[in-house]
Design a protein around this motif. Sequence first.
Motif, PDB file in Angstrom:
ATOM      1  N   UNK A  15       0.940  -1.414   0.270  1.00 15.34           N
ATOM      2  CA  UNK A  15      -0.196   0.220  -0.362  1.00 15.34           C
ATOM      3  C   UNK A  15       1.321   1.227   0.363  1.00 15.34           C
ATOM      4  N   UNK A  16       1.919   1.208   0.808  1.00 11.47           N
ATOM      5  CA  UNK A  16       2.820   2.777   1.343  1.00 11.47           C
ATOM      6  C   UNK A  16       3.540   2.563  -0.089  1.00 11.47           C
ATOM      7  N   UNK A  17       4.315   1.798  -1.273  1.00  6.96           N
ATOM      8  CA  UNK A  17       4.618   1.870  -2.175  1.00  6.96           C
ATOM      9  C   UNK A  17       4.239   2.521  -2.907  1.00  6.96           C
ATOM     10  N   UNK A  18       2.771   1.827  -3.026  1.00  5.71           N
ATOM     11  CA  UNK A  18       1.917   2.047  -4.691  1.00  5.71           C
ATOM     12  C   UNK A  18       1.319   3.764  -4.242  1.00  5.71           C
ATOM     13  N   UNK A  19       1.296   3.610  -2.824  1.00 12.62           N
ATOM     14  CA  UNK A  19       0.604   5.641  -2.833  1.00 12.62           C
ATOM     15  C   UNK A  19       2.513   6.465  -3.348  1.00 12.62           C
ATOM     16  N   UNK A  20       3.320   5.536  -2.393  1.00 18.47           N
ATOM     17  CA  UNK A  20       4.496   6.851  -3.532  1.00 18.47           C
ATOM     18  C   UNK A  20       4.721   6.495  -4.388  1.00 18.47           C
ATOM     19  N   UNK A  21       4.444   5.662  -5.789  1.00 23.39           N
ATOM     20  CA  UNK A  21       5.461   5.367  -6.448  1.00 23.39           C
ATOM     21  C   UNK A  21       3.962   6.155  -7.221  1.00 23.39           C
ATOM     22  N   UNK A  22       2.417   6.570  -7.128  1.00 24.40           N
ATOM     23  CA  UNK A  22       1.768   7.477  -7.823  1.00 24.40           C
ATOM     24  C   UNK A  22       2.108   9.036  -7.470  1.00 24.40           C
ATOM     25  N   UNK A  25       5.150   9.874  -9.275  1.00 23.20           N
ATOM     26  CA  UNK A  25       5.080  10.102 -10.531  1.00 23.20           C
ATOM     27  C   UNK A  25       4.169  11.368 -11.321  1.00 23.20           C
ATOM     28  N   UNK A  26       3.141  11.420  -9.943  1.00 24.26           N
ATOM     29  CA  UNK A  26       2.532  12.806 -10.502  1.00 24.26           C
ATOM     30  C   UNK A  26       3.585  13.659 -10.600  1.00 24.26           C
ATOM     31  N   UNK A  27       4.316  13.959  -9.485  1.00 25.40           N
ATOM     32  CA  UNK A  27       5.936  15.427  -9.339  1.00 25.40           C
ATOM     33  C   UNK A  27       6.519  15.029 -11.063  1.00 25.40           C
ATOM     34  N   UNK A  28       6.375  14.004 -11.420  1.00 23.71           N
ATOM     35  CA  UNK A  28       7.558  13.964 -12.050  1.00 23.71           C
ATOM     36  C   UNK A  28       6.419  14.552 -13.395  1.00 23.71           C
ATOM     37  N   UNK A  29       5.150  14.804 -13.649  1.00 21.37           N
ATOM     38  CA  UNK A  29       4.251  14.290 -14.527  1.00 21.37           C
ATOM     39  C   UNK A  29       4.483  16.425 -14.539  1.00 21.37           C
ATOM     40  N   UNK A  30       4.206  16.797 -13.446  1.00 23.39           N
ATOM     41  CA  UNK A  30       4.096  18.048 -12.802  1.00 23.39           C
ATOM     42  C   UNK A  30       5.458  18.827 -14.095  1.00 23.39           C
ATOM     43  N   UNK A  65      -4.297   4.016  -9.545  1.00 19.18           N
ATOM     44  CA  UNK A  65      -5.235   4.514  -8.485  1.00 19.18           C
ATOM     45  C   UNK A  65      -6.625   4.022  -8.184  1.00 19.18           C
ATOM     46  N   UNK A  66      -6.644   2.859  -9.494  1.00 18.29           N
ATOM     47  CA  UNK A  66      -7.936   2.355  -8.790  1.00 18.29           C
ATOM     48  C   UNK A  66      -8.057   0.911  -7.426  1.00 18.29           C
ATOM     49  N   UNK A  67      -6.658   0.364  -7.552  1.00 17.92           N
ATOM     50  CA  UNK A  67      -6.390   0.200  -6.373  1.00 17.92           C
ATOM     51  C   UNK A  67      -5.959   0.768  -5.031  1.00 17.92           C
ATOM     52  N   UNK A  68      -5.526   1.783  -5.320  1.00 17.35           N
ATOM     53  CA  UNK A  68      -5.941   2.598  -3.709  1.00 17.35           C
ATOM     54  C   UNK A  68      -7.760   3.327  -3.143  1.00 17.35           C
ATOM     55  N   UNK A  69      -7.709   3.459  -4.694  1.00 17.04           N
ATOM     56  CA  UNK A  69      -9.314   3.965  -4.415  1.00 17.04           C
ATOM     57  C   UNK A  69      -9.866   2.121  -4.116  1.00 17.04           C
ATOM     58  N   UNK A  70      -9.946   1.611  -3.708  1.00 13.07           N
ATOM     59  CA  UNK A  70     -10.383   0.585  -3.249  1.00 13.07           C
ATOM     60  C   UNK A  70     -10.261   0.443  -2.434  1.00 13.07           C
ATOM     61  N   UNK A  71      -8.901   0.291  -2.155  1.00 15.53           N
ATOM     62  CA  UNK A  71      -8.092   0.357  -0.561  1.00 15.53           C
ATOM     63  C   UNK A  71      -9.079   1.410   0.323  1.00 15.53           C
ATOM     64  N   UNK A  72      -9.382   1.888   0.174  1.00 10.33           N
ATOM     65  CA  UNK A  72     -10.203   3.311   1.004  1.00 10.33           C
ATOM     66  C   UNK A  72     -11.604   3.454   0.348  1.00 10.33           C
ATOM     67  N   UNK A  73     -11.822   2.187   0.104  1.00  5.08           N
ATOM     68  CA  UNK A  73     -13.732   2.009  -0.369  1.00  5.08           C
ATOM     69  C   UNK A  73     -13.871   3.348  -0.543  1.00  5.08           C
ATOM     70  N   UNK A  74     -13.736   3.658  -2.028  1.00  5.30           N
ATOM     71  CA  UNK A  74     -13.978   5.202  -2.269  1.00  5.30           C
ATOM     72  C   UNK A  74     -14.271   5.368  -3.066  1.00  5.30           C
TER      73      UNK A  74
END
Length: 175
Positions: A15-22, A25-30, A65-74
């Motif tokens: 979970x933490x790895x997924x959040x850090x990678x996302x 990637x947002x910083x890199x894209x920006x 991000x679909x996976x993270x949203x599921x983790x948070x039931x969002x």
Amino acid sequence: MKKDSFLGKLVYGYDKLEEYVLCASLVVTTLIIFVQVIMRSVFNSSLTWSEELTRYIFIWQIWMGVSIAQKDKAHIKVEILKSFVKNQKFLAVVDVIATILLIAFNIFLVTSGIDLVQQMITRGNVSSAMRMPMWIVYIVLPLASGIFTLRLIGQVVEDIKGLCGHGSDDNKEVA
């Protein structure tokens, strides 16, 4: 799932790895978009690869991000049934059935995505500006759908335990 179990620690680490990678990637894209704007405005030139790369990073961000949203039931659900039916057990059963259907759809996405990636590899498709193999872009479909399926299976197990009275809210964590 308990955090102190091996599987719980593994899921927490992922979970933490997924959040850090996302987030990275947002910083890199920006940064890429910022550099592109500076190149066009100040230097009157542009990077040929920047828009393509940011598009592909964005595709990966959405699918992962679909996976993270599921983790948070969002994830967005149709809640209209809850306004008509007040029986919580019935609603919990409907949620389990809906999740099982979503698992079936994700298994379809995994298998179809694998077929698509194999076709991309066989054809040797590459992107226009970066000449990157297109299978790298498309592999996110089976990968993210597989991860999402694992999270959904964990949710179904927890929901069924809750329905049977074996779940405890104190040490539950969604896989």
